[in-house]
Design an enzyme around this catalytic site. Structure first.
Site, PDB file in Angstrom:
ATOM      1  N   GLY A   1      -1.195   7.962   1.236  1.00 41.61           N
ATOM      2  CA  GLY A   1      -1.432   7.971   2.807  1.00 41.61           C
ATOM      3  C   GLY A   1      -0.090   7.614   3.480  1.00 41.61           C
TER       4      GLY A   1
ATOM      5  N   SER B   1      -4.081  -1.227  14.360  1.00 39.15           N
ATOM      6  CA  SER B   1      -5.062  -0.119  14.796  1.00 39.15           C
ATOM      7  C   SER B   1      -5.294   0.110  16.513  1.00 39.15           C
ATOM      8  CB  SER B   1      -6.181  -0.074  13.819  1.00 39.15           C
ATOM      9  OG  SER B   1      -7.205   0.816  14.595  1.00 39.15           O
TER      10      SER B   1
ATOM     11  N   ASN C   1       1.388   3.372  -2.170  1.00 43.50           N
ATOM     12  CA  ASN C   1       1.007   4.342  -3.285  1.00 43.50           C
ATOM     13  C   ASN C   1       0.271   5.527  -2.661  1.00 43.50           C
ATOM     14  OD1 ASN C   1      -0.935   2.150  -2.931  1.00 43.50           O
ATOM     15  ND2 ASN C   1      -2.229   3.397  -4.164  1.00 43.50           N
TER      16      ASN C   1
ATOM     17  N   GLY D   1       0.778  -1.054  -0.039  1.00 43.32           N
ATOM     18  CA  GLY D   1      -0.068   0.078  -0.021  1.00 43.32           C
ATOM     19  C   GLY D   1       0.908   1.203   0.079  1.00 43.32           C
TER      20      GLY D   1
ATOM     21  N   GLY E   1       1.117   4.684   3.647  1.00 46.16           N
ATOM     22  CA  GLY E   1       2.104   3.905   2.851  1.00 46.16           C
ATOM     23  C   GLY E   1       2.926   4.699   2.281  1.00 46.16           C
TER      24      GLY E   1
ATOM     25  N   TYR F   1     -13.085  -5.184  10.798  1.00 49.97           N
ATOM     26  CA  TYR F   1     -11.890  -4.366  10.502  1.00 49.97           C
ATOM     27  C   TYR F   1     -11.283  -4.559  11.737  1.00 49.97           C
ATOM     28  CZ  TYR F   1      -8.759  -0.352  10.182  1.00 49.97           C
ATOM     29  OH  TYR F   1      -7.846   0.591  10.198  1.00 49.97           O
TER      30      TYR F   1
END
Length: 535
Positions: free
Chosen positions: A17, A141, A15, A13, A19, A167
């Site tokens: 935020g 998280s 690409n 990830g 990441g 999640y």
């Protein structure tokens, strides 16, 4: 060039935020960075951004869709082909509110956030170990602190209305994986830590997108601090199994993460879900010491032949029953007011979970019935003449449970005359403790079992089994092409399929010619047949 400049990193990830900022931070340190994501367009933009802002051109993209275990394997193959070391793996990618299932049928949020990362990490472990010192960073998280247990059955279903639960569970599973790997790698030079990046002004939800305009949350750059801290800080060179907040302060792990049983259970199931079989070593798979079941034995058909037969059953047998014959049976049941049989046949057609008496009309299934090794075992028990009077193809799909109640098969009631009977259960796909069936050994039953209810369709008695006795049940574990023999006395039930894979099996009911079918029994497809397949 110093040692830092020689390090190779992977950021999933990478690409957008957190990441993207993590990849940028590593590139600024001179590391060789690979970002993994689905979109080539987004990756191209991210690569330009990272290169322009870091001055480091050693930033590359490899396609990765964590919702596809096939894609994960392809990613690892592409990376391995580069023959590079791996010093830092940042499992950052994640989704929050999407709904559906992964390519392999797992719940989409959990399958993407956890299971895809599990397989990626598992496949890269050897590379990380030979490249040590190296580090693994799990982006979890604070929502992982909420769940008190793992809802196993939800992991193989479509995303429920309360997607937030999945999640949270996905992020909890990353903590459990962190704990497991930290102990597994304790004697090496690979550390594993988890981070909570904070409420980041990212694009993961509308709320996150709007947060920067409302003055809420932290920037992606700030959100990447904890990941970069775990990936590069000298303070953590010997630290593993910890959980850090956005300010790089340690968070106390929830009690469930310290529960060894839960941690190991998730690890073993993850191996099954991703196609690895290390779990089999700890499971009993020899039943010759029991009076009502024996085996496993092996068919003479080889693994390729078994796989071809399995493919045919899924493609041509289960979804394509003989409709003309079925229509006549349905009509006959109505005329004779056999509404139970009528409904059972409709259920069979709708669910495509089981098909009765499909041994003659399918040449591929008939090969199984005529297998030389199978017939040898049957002749040892029944003699030279063997009658196949009933057969059942069972497909236990993910999150399904075929017959969840403890029962004995009522099939002896359908036969009259003197003679022996025996049943054969053939595994066409892997049968394991998470998708097969379990039985209670006769020597564990000290009292008469109370009948809870009798099935009006099959005549099976469903028993009231106390928890203490149920805990003594033995799970059946078989490889494709293996089979067991069991008597009509076997008390058993299927287990809810949480393996993530469809389990396919064939059950054969056999007897001697001196016994014959009660005139009240109406097979749906085929009459009894004498097994004379051997030369």
């Amino acid at each position: 060039m110093n040692s830092d400049l020689e390090k190779v990193c992977i950021v999933t990830g990478g690409n957008s935020g957190v990441g993207l900022m993590t990849a940028l931070g590593l590139a600024e340190k001179g590391y060789h960075v690979f970002i993994g994501c689905r979109s080539m367009t987004k990756a191209t933009k991210a690569l330009k951004y990272i290169r322009d802002n870091s001055g480091n051109n050693k930033v590359e993209f490899l396609p990765l869709n964590l919702a596809s275990l096939k894609s994960v394997r392809q990613f690892v193959d592409l990376f391995t082909a580069r023959q590079l070391p791996l010093h830092i793996l940042v499992n950052n990618a994640g989704i929050f509110h999407h709904r559906g299932t992964t390519e392999e049928g797992f719940e989409l949020i959990w399958g993407t956030n956890y299971l895809g990362h599990f397989l990626l990490t598992y496949l890269l472990l050897e590379k990380l170990e030979v490249s040590a010192p190296s580090r693994i960073v799990m982006v979890s998280s604070d929502l992982a602190l909420g769940p008190q247990h793992i809802p196993w059955d939800l992991l193989v279903k479509k995303t429920p209305l309360n997607f937030l639960e999945l999640y949270s569970v996905s992020k909890l599973c990353l903590l459990l994986l962190t704990s497991k790997l930290a102990k597994h790698l304790a004697h090496g030079h690979v550390t594993v830590n988890a981070v909570h990046p904070g409420f980041v002004q990212s694009n993961i939800t509308i709320g996150h997108r709007l947060s920067k305009y409302l003055g809420l949350g932290i920037t992606p750059e700030q959100g990447a601090n904890s990941s970069l801290f775990c990936a590069t800080s000298r303070e953590l060179e010997q630290v593993s199994g910890k959980f850090f907040n956005p300010k790089c302060q340690e968070i106390t792990l929830p009690k469930i993460v310290t529960d060894v049983r839960t941690v190991n259970q998730l690890w073993e199931r993850s191996l099954i879900w991703t196609g690895y079989q290390q779990h089999r070593e700890s499971v009993v798979n020899n039943y010759d010491n029991f009076t009502e079941i024996s085996g496993p034995y092996r068919l003479k058909l080889d693994s390729k032949e078994i796989a071809d037969i399995t493919k045919t059953i899924f493609a041509d047998v289960l979804p394509k029953p003989p409709h003309k014959l079925l229509f006549l049976h349905l009509l006959g049941f109505l005329v004779k007011f056999k509404f139970g049989s009528f409904l059972l046949l409709l259920l069979q057609l709708k669910k495509q979970q089981f098909n009765m008496e499909r041994h003659i009309d399918s040449p591929e299934v008939w090969k199984l019935c005529c297998d030389e090794n199978l017939l040898v075992k049957l002749q040892e028990y029944l003699g030279q003449e063997i009658v196949l009077w009933r057969s059942e193809i069972w497909a236990n799909y993910p999150a399904q449970e075929l017959i969840p109640f403890w029962h004995q098969d009522s099939y002896p009631k359908l036969l009259v005359g003197e003679g022996k009977t025996i049943n054969i259960y053939i595994a066409l796909t892997e049968v394991n403790q998470f998708n097969g069936f379990e039985f209670i050994p006769t020597n564990e039953i000290t009292d008469t079992l109370a009948v809870k209810v009798t099935d009006p369709f099959s005549g099976n008695n469903f028993f009231e089994i106390k928890d203490e006795l149920a805990k003594k049940a033995v799970k059946v574990v078989l490889k494709p092409g293996e089979f067991i023999m069991f008597t009509d006395n076997l008390i058993h039930r299927s287990v809810c399929n949480t393996s993530g894979q469809t389990r396919l099996s064939l059950t054969l009911r056999l007897t001697q010619p001196s016994k014959y079918i009660n005139s009240g029994y109406n097979p749906n497809f085929q009459r009894p047949v004498l097994l004379v397949c051997m030369n």
